[in-house]
Design a protein around this motif. Structure first.
Motif, PDB file in Angstrom:
ATOM      1  N   PRO A   1       0.844  -1.193   0.000  1.00  0.00           N
ATOM      2  CA  PRO A   1       0.000   0.000   0.000  1.00  0.00           C
ATOM      3  C   PRO A   1       0.879   1.244   0.000  1.00  0.00           C
ATOM      4  CG  PRO A   1      -0.107  -1.135   2.131  1.00  0.00           C
ATOM      5  CD  PRO A   1       0.732  -1.979   1.231  1.00  0.00           C
ATOM      6  N   SER A   2       0.493   2.267  -0.748  1.00  0.00           N
ATOM      7  CA  SER A   2       1.317   3.477  -0.781  1.00  0.00           C
ATOM      8  C   SER A   2       0.468   4.704  -1.066  1.00  0.00           C
ATOM      9  CB  SER A   2       2.415   3.334  -1.837  1.00  0.00           C
ATOM     10  OG  SER A   2       1.817   3.275  -3.120  1.00  0.00           O
ATOM     11  N   TRP A   3       1.045   5.841  -0.725  1.00  0.00           N
ATOM     12  CA  TRP A   3       0.384   7.136  -0.924  1.00  0.00           C
ATOM     13  C   TRP A   3       1.393   8.057  -1.591  1.00  0.00           C
ATOM     14  CZ3 TRP A   3      -0.252   3.817   3.059  1.00  0.00           C
ATOM     15  CH2 TRP A   3      -1.558   3.495   3.440  1.00  0.00           C
ATOM     16  N   PRO A   4       0.893   9.007  -2.398  1.00  0.00           N
ATOM     17  CA  PRO A   4       1.826   9.955  -3.018  1.00  0.00           C
ATOM     18  C   PRO A   4       2.416  10.909  -1.986  1.00  0.00           C
ATOM     19  CG  PRO A   4      -0.462  10.485  -3.615  1.00  0.00           C
ATOM     20  CD  PRO A   4      -0.506   9.224  -2.800  1.00  0.00           C
ATOM     21  N   SER A   5       3.656  11.313  -2.220  1.00  0.00           N
ATOM     22  CA  SER A   5       4.294  12.261  -1.305  1.00  0.00           C
ATOM     23  C   SER A   5       5.328  13.052  -2.102  1.00  0.00           C
ATOM     24  CB  SER A   5       4.998  11.510  -0.174  1.00  0.00           C
ATOM     25  OG  SER A   5       6.286  11.078  -0.597  1.00  0.00           O
ATOM     26  N   PRO A   6       5.889  14.099  -1.522  1.00  0.00           N
ATOM     27  CA  PRO A   6       6.935  14.848  -2.230  1.00  0.00           C
ATOM     28  C   PRO A   6       8.144  13.983  -2.544  1.00  0.00           C
ATOM     29  CG  PRO A   6       6.153  16.067  -0.307  1.00  0.00           C
ATOM     30  CD  PRO A   6       5.528  14.715  -0.237  1.00  0.00           C
ATOM     31  N   TRP A   7       8.295  12.831  -1.874  1.00  0.00           N
ATOM     32  CA  TRP A   7       9.471  11.973  -2.085  1.00  0.00           C
ATOM     33  C   TRP A   7       9.114  10.741  -2.912  1.00  0.00           C
ATOM     34  CZ3 TRP A   7       7.184  12.953   2.717  1.00  0.00           C
ATOM     35  CH2 TRP A   7       7.512  14.219   3.222  1.00  0.00           C
TER      36      TRP A   7
END
Ligand code: AMP
Ligand code: ZN
Length: 491
Positions: free
Chosen positions: A191-197
């Motif tokens: 599972p993942s979420w968008p981020s600045p990195w």
């Protein structure tokens, strides 16, 4: 009220940040399986701490997270061919269900890590901007432990000691072996979420710091968890929060002792665990609470089924004493000579138990001492009932019973009283049939049957007395002869 602050390793007078209010946070479970009774011991400890703060007049705001994204959940999901969301959702529900069964109060605020990604990203961004964290090529973000000059303050560790044994894993790209992940770059299938990195997910320590800040505001009065969380989890929470917001994080750190079986800490990895569900399927919640609360929350607690049986018996003994006090108070023989001195002694013993209970609870929530005061009172009450025979002082008996019930209620232990009302409706029909009873009250029916039995026995009509007994037995009831006369109870 004095509370042991594990950060300074001593008991200190508790002074809330805001008068009359307490803001507390207790780390919640990682939801990948049923929790075990070791976890439950920690949650129970803080439930009772919260209850006592409320009973003492504080307005308590209690927050507890659910860690619903984590390696353990991902692994479990992969093993079972399910999504990580499915596993987390199933065991979040299971956790809440078992906590309620165990009479643990719901938290006021129950944030879930997966719903708090925004605030966590904001915190990490701020830490990077302030030079306390750095992103690496694979999308991980690390906290730079050496950038925090107070690191080690929660658990009393020194950076140099920590260096021994610290190492960088092959797949890690951190600058210092002590650094820990705030954000983990996404791997396929996770599972993942968008981020600045780039896409990824938060680290475990990140969520609590962000939630404490968002929902309670730092500093908070009390932060708790099992002793095994002091390092690194709480140390890392504190490092992030203080470096990010520049105010103290927590005034009082509280840590519970470990529940053990055969001298070893109960844990999933050792395989020596009983789930809370399986224990509560076979034993009562009040008995398990009583067993656990008979040990101070900071001491190790040795669990065994024998001890649980023992607690079950203690609880029955308490219930019987309360039933007997109440029953005797309602059945004082007319014209009986009440021994006023003995009654005063019972009232004094009740007041002493209540004062001792309060003193023990105010001394770092010493539930063991508080319970001992009431076990003594139960012994006093039994002695009183025996000596008074039928001539019980109604007020003394009622006050004593109420005090016992009140003390256990504060600890969230429901004493299993079998009320007279608990007798079945069929008793009315039976009394009509056997002794021509004409009313419809269960209590009155019981009285009529007992009177007929007493009459039969006085007339040495054993056949009739036995017949009454036998018919009661058929309804699962029995006659119990007490000092204050006979009564009908569930067998
Ligand atoms: P976890 O889901 O592993 O983070 O554990 C939830 C809570 O249970 C944490 O506060 C742990 O410190 C606590 N805990 C874990 N094992 C035990 C144990 N054997 N006795 C008491 N508390 C425990
Ligand atoms: Zn935490």
């Amino acid at each position: 009220m004095r509370i042991y602050n594990s950060q300074v390793r001593e008991k200190r007078e508790f002074v809330p940040i805001e008068e009359g209010k307490v803001r507390m946070y207790v780390c919640g479970p990682t939801v990948y399986d049923q929790i075990h009774i070791g976890n439950a011991r920690t949650f129970l400890s803080f439930d009772v701490i919260r209850r006592w703060l409320i009973a003492s007049g504080y307005e308590v705001t209690f927050a507890q997270n659910l860690t619903d994204v984590d390696d353990k959940i991902i692994n479990r999901a992969n093993e079972q061919g399910r999504t990580s969301e499915e596993v987390a959702s199933e065991f979040s529900d299971a956790f809440i269900e078992q906590m309620r069964r165990f009479n643990i109060m719901d938290p006021d605020i129950r944030p879930r890590a997966t719903k708090e990604i925004g605030p966590m990203i904001a915190m990490i961004k701020s830490l990077i901007e302030q030079g306390h964290a750095y992103a690496v090529d694979n999308g991980d973000v690390y906290f730079a432990v050496r950038s925090d000059e107070n690191y080690g303050e929660v658990s009393g560790r020194k950076i140099d000691d920590l260096m021994v044994g610290a190492r960088i894993e092959e797949n890690e790209d951190k600058r210092d072996p002590l650094d820990f992940a705030l954000w983990k770059g996404a791997k396929p299938g996770e599972p993942s979420w968008p981020s600045p990195w780039g896409d990824g997910r938060p680290g475990w320590h990140t969520e609590c710091a962000a939630m404490v800040h968002r929902y309670l505001g730092t500093p908070i009065d009390i932060h708790g968890g099992g002793g095994d969380l002091a390092f690194p989890h709480h140390e890392n929470e504190c490092a992030q929060a203080t470096c990010c917001w520049h105010v103290p994080f927590v005034n009082t750190w509280m840590h519970t002792g470990m529940l053990r079986v055969d001298g070893e800490k109960m844990s999933k990895s050792l395989g020596n665990f009983y789930t809370l569900k399986e224990v509560l399927d076979e034993h009562s919640a009040p008995a398990l609470r009583l067993l656990m609360l008979q040990t101070h929350y900071r001491s190790p607690l040795d669990f065994s089924y024998e001890r649980l049986e023992g607690a079950e018996n203690s609880l029955a003994r308490i219930a019987t004493a309360v039933e007997n006090l109440r029953w005797a108070a309602n059945h004082v023989e007319e014209g009986a000579a009440v021994d006023e001195q003995a009654a005063q002694k019972l009232i004094a013993a009740t007041e002493a138990a209540s004062a001792e209970f309060e003193a023990q609870m105010n001394d770092d929530f010493n539930t063991a001492g508080a319970l001992a005061a009431y076990f003594n009172l139960v012994t006093e009450a039994n002695t009183y009932l025996e000596q008074a025979a039928g001539a019980v002082d109604e007020e003394a008996a009622v006050v004593c019973a109420a005090s016992i019930m009140g003390a256990f209620a504060i600890l969230g232990i429901e004493v299993p009283i079998r009320e007279a009302l608990d007798l079945p409706d069929e008793l009315v029909g039976l009394a009509a049939d056997l002794v021509g009873f004409e009313g419809d009250g269960i209590e009155a029916a019981a009285e009529a049957l007992l009177a007929a039995r007493a009459e039969a026995r006085a007339a040495k009509d054993w056949g009739r007395a036995d017949a009454i007994r036998d018919r009661l037995n058929e309804l699962g009831l029995m006659v119990e002869d007490t000092n204050a006369g006979a009564r009908i109870k569930r067998a």
